[in-house]
Write an enzyme that holds these catalytic residues in place. Structure first.
Site, PDB file in Angstrom:
ATOM      1  N   SER A  64      -3.977  -1.250   1.198  1.00 52.52           N
ATOM      2  CA  SER A  64      -5.289  -0.420   0.931  1.00 52.52           C
ATOM      3  C   SER A  64      -4.842   1.123   1.703  1.00 52.52           C
ATOM      4  O   SER A  64      -5.733   1.884   1.543  1.00 52.52           O
ATOM      5  CB  SER A  64      -6.582  -0.917   1.787  1.00 52.52           C
ATOM      6  OG  SER A  64      -6.864  -1.865   0.961  1.00 52.52           O
ATOM      7  N   LYS A  67      -4.872   3.675  -0.716  1.00 54.63           N
ATOM      8  CA  LYS A  67      -6.021   4.497  -1.035  1.00 54.63           C
ATOM      9  C   LYS A  67      -6.169   5.902  -0.764  1.00 54.63           C
ATOM     10  O   LYS A  67      -6.662   6.545  -1.281  1.00 54.63           O
ATOM     11  CB  LYS A  67      -7.240   3.518  -0.748  1.00 54.63           C
ATOM     12  CG  LYS A  67      -7.215   2.193  -1.439  1.00 54.63           C
ATOM     13  CD  LYS A  67      -8.385   1.185  -0.739  1.00 54.63           C
ATOM     14  CE  LYS A  67      -8.170  -0.168  -1.403  1.00 54.63           C
ATOM     15  NZ  LYS A  67      -9.031  -1.209  -0.703  1.00 54.63           N
ATOM     16  N   TYR A 191      -3.360  -0.138  -9.821  1.00 52.52           N
ATOM     17  CA  TYR A 191      -3.854  -0.494  -8.520  1.00 52.52           C
ATOM     18  C   TYR A 191      -3.076  -1.479  -7.840  1.00 52.52           C
ATOM     19  O   TYR A 191      -2.710  -1.159  -6.695  1.00 52.52           O
ATOM     20  CB  TYR A 191      -5.181  -0.805  -8.734  1.00 52.52           C
ATOM     21  CG  TYR A 191      -5.850  -1.450  -7.412  1.00 52.52           C
ATOM     22  CD1 TYR A 191      -6.309  -0.443  -6.451  1.00 52.52           C
ATOM     23  CD2 TYR A 191      -5.969  -2.562  -6.851  1.00 52.52           C
ATOM     24  CE1 TYR A 191      -6.942  -0.992  -5.272  1.00 52.52           C
ATOM     25  CE2 TYR A 191      -6.500  -3.134  -6.073  1.00 52.52           C
ATOM     26  CZ  TYR A 191      -7.021  -2.208  -5.075  1.00 52.52           C
ATOM     27  OH  TYR A 191      -7.546  -2.769  -3.621  1.00 52.52           O
ATOM     28  N   TYR A 243     -13.509  -0.373   6.681  1.00 57.29           N
ATOM     29  CA  TYR A 243     -14.614  -1.413   6.099  1.00 57.29           C
ATOM     30  C   TYR A 243     -15.696  -1.465   7.038  1.00 57.29           C
ATOM     31  O   TYR A 243     -16.177  -0.749   7.739  1.00 57.29           O
ATOM     32  CB  TYR A 243     -14.133  -2.686   5.311  1.00 57.29           C
ATOM     33  CG  TYR A 243     -12.859  -2.342   4.638  1.00 57.29           C
ATOM     34  CD1 TYR A 243     -12.974  -1.687   3.467  1.00 57.29           C
ATOM     35  CD2 TYR A 243     -11.519  -2.805   5.335  1.00 57.29           C
ATOM     36  CE1 TYR A 243     -11.704  -1.275   2.820  1.00 57.29           C
ATOM     37  CE2 TYR A 243     -10.204  -2.449   4.515  1.00 57.29           C
ATOM     38  CZ  TYR A 243     -10.382  -1.688   3.445  1.00 57.29           C
ATOM     39  OH  TYR A 243      -9.247  -1.369   2.560  1.00 57.29           O
ATOM     40  N   VAL A 261      -4.083  -4.740   3.889  1.00 54.34           N
ATOM     41  CA  VAL A 261      -3.857  -6.062   4.385  1.00 54.34           C
ATOM     42  C   VAL A 261      -2.629  -6.619   4.448  1.00 54.34           C
ATOM     43  O   VAL A 261      -2.454  -7.804   4.923  1.00 54.34           O
ATOM     44  CB  VAL A 261      -4.792  -7.280   3.272  1.00 54.34           C
ATOM     45  CG1 VAL A 261      -6.137  -6.972   3.570  1.00 54.34           C
ATOM     46  CG2 VAL A 261      -4.299  -6.838   2.062  1.00 54.34           C
TER      47      VAL A 261
HETATM   48  O1  DON Z   1      -7.114  -5.140  -3.529  1.00 52.48           O
HETATM   49  C1  DON Z   1      -6.554  -6.002  -2.756  1.00 52.48           C
HETATM   50  O2  DON Z   1      -7.347  -6.805  -2.175  1.00 52.48           O
HETATM   51  C2  DON Z   1      -5.405  -5.676  -1.956  1.00 52.48           C
HETATM   52  N1  DON Z   1      -4.449  -4.991  -2.917  1.00 52.48           N
HETATM   53  C3  DON Z   1      -5.661  -4.386  -0.982  1.00 52.48           C
HETATM   54  C4  DON Z   1      -6.743  -4.751   0.094  1.00 52.48           C
HETATM   55  C5  DON Z   1      -6.823  -4.250   1.433  1.00 52.48           C
HETATM   56  O3  DON Z   1      -5.599  -3.809   1.924  1.00 52.48           O
HETATM   57  C6  DON Z   1      -7.688  -4.224   2.490  1.00 52.48           C
HETATM   58  N2  DON Z   1      -7.604  -3.766   3.592  1.00 52.48           N
HETATM   59  N3  DON Z   1      -7.518  -4.386   4.689  1.00 52.48           N
END
Ligand code: DON
Length: 309
Positions: A64, A67, A191, A243, A261
């Site tokens: 993420s 982003k 994405y 978040y 993540v």
């Molecule tokens: O879309 C997802 O769930 C993962 N590619 C990225 C989510 C993420 O990194 C949330 N952050 N802590």
């Protein structure tokens, strides 16, 4: 004068007994295999000094954190019009939450929750094939880090493509509200690949340096965004970057930050430095447990904060 290298070394040494704490993201099979005992930290100051500790040169999945960079690209392409597609408010819910999206008619709360980031990726895709858009994001990361040696981990991208049921649900839901302009498969293809970019802490800290230096990369002299835009991206990172853990991060660290993540966090100390930490074990909000603690220690020891002089 603060001895930054000593501070970074101390943090690494003091946290060593705790390496492995937290829970690695296991909903993406390829990330579940990562050794949770790893830790890296990189501080790059606006005058170009680089301070590293632990596995700061090892590439990890930025997830993420990407982003922040797709938001920067989308703002460059579409300007303030992007705010017709996503909001700017903290969500107070999980990064992959779907409930709010129904109440708010398919307009995601902010560009950092998954739904919002997917809407931003849809904007990055405008006028491109998915392959070109992926290339644009990757080139942007190489340009910012001033290094060619940055790649996408195809296994991570495929792993998420095969299991990303919730992201497919979010994207299909937005498409049903006519909030996505491109086919769901195309948007998510881009994405998943942007999330699967692999970078080291050192590369990531360098890539984020423009946010610490009013929009210009102080090492290359390239203006990436205007002063005002850098300020606004930082504001979004502070309010939404972690978040429903964003308030806690602001309270403990006091710097704009964006987590992923994969266990990485990019934090920005305006006028001072860009910082990247990596430790794969996550807390209950899906943010790096030891990464957050390391940043709190760094902020306390340097005095860096956006809330105090
Ligand atoms: O879309 C997802 O769930 C993962 N590619 C990225 C989510 C993420 O990194 C949330 N952050 N802590």
């Amino acid at each position: 004068m603060t001895d930054l290298q000593a501070i970074v070394d101390d943090i690494h040494r003091e946290l060593a007994p705790r390496f492995g704490e937290g829970k690695v993201a296991d909903y993406i099979p390829q990330l579940a295999r990562v050794d949770p005992k790893q830790f890296g930290m990189a501080v790059v100051t606006v005058d170009g000094a680089v301070h590293l500790a632990g596995e700061a040169e090892k590439a990890f999945s930025i997830q993420s954190i990407s982003k922040v960079f797709t938001l920067t690209i989308a703002l460059g392409k579409h300007g303030e019009a992007i705010w017709n597609r996503v909001g700017r408010e903290p969500s107070g819910s999980a990064f992959n939450s779907i409930v709010q999206l129904e109440h708010e008619h398919g307009k995601p709360r902010n560009p950092f929750i998954n739904a919002g980031a997917i809407a931003i990726t849809d904007l990055v895709l405008a006028g491109h094939t998915p392959k070109e858009a992926i290339g644009e994001v990757l080139r942007f990361m190489r340009f910012l880090a001033d290094e060619e040696d940055i790649v996408i981990d195809r296994d991570v991208a495929q792993s998420e493509q095969a299991t990303g049921y919730r992201n497919f649900a979010l994207a299909n839901f937005m498409r049903s509200f006519e909030k996505l302009s491109h086919p769901v498969e195309h948007v998510l293809g881009v994405y998943f690949h942007q999330c699967a970019i692999a970078m080291s802490c050192r590369q990531l800290a360098r890539a984020g340096l423009f946010l610490a230096a009013s929009g210009t990369n102080p090492l290359t002299g390239h203006r990436v965004v205007s002063h005002m835009r850098a300020r606004r991206i930082n504001a979004l990172m502070l309010t939404c970057g972690h978040y429903d853990g964003s308030g806690d991060f602001a309270y403990h660290v006091g710097l704009p930050g964006k987590s992923g993540v994969g266990g990485g966090i990019l934090a920005v100390a305006p006028g001072k430095a860009s910082v990247a930490v990596w430790s794969p074990g996550l807390n209950r909000n899906g943010n790096s447990l030891l990464g957050s603690i390391a940043l709190e220690m760094l902020a306390n020891r340097t005095g860096w904060s956006v809330f105090a002089a």
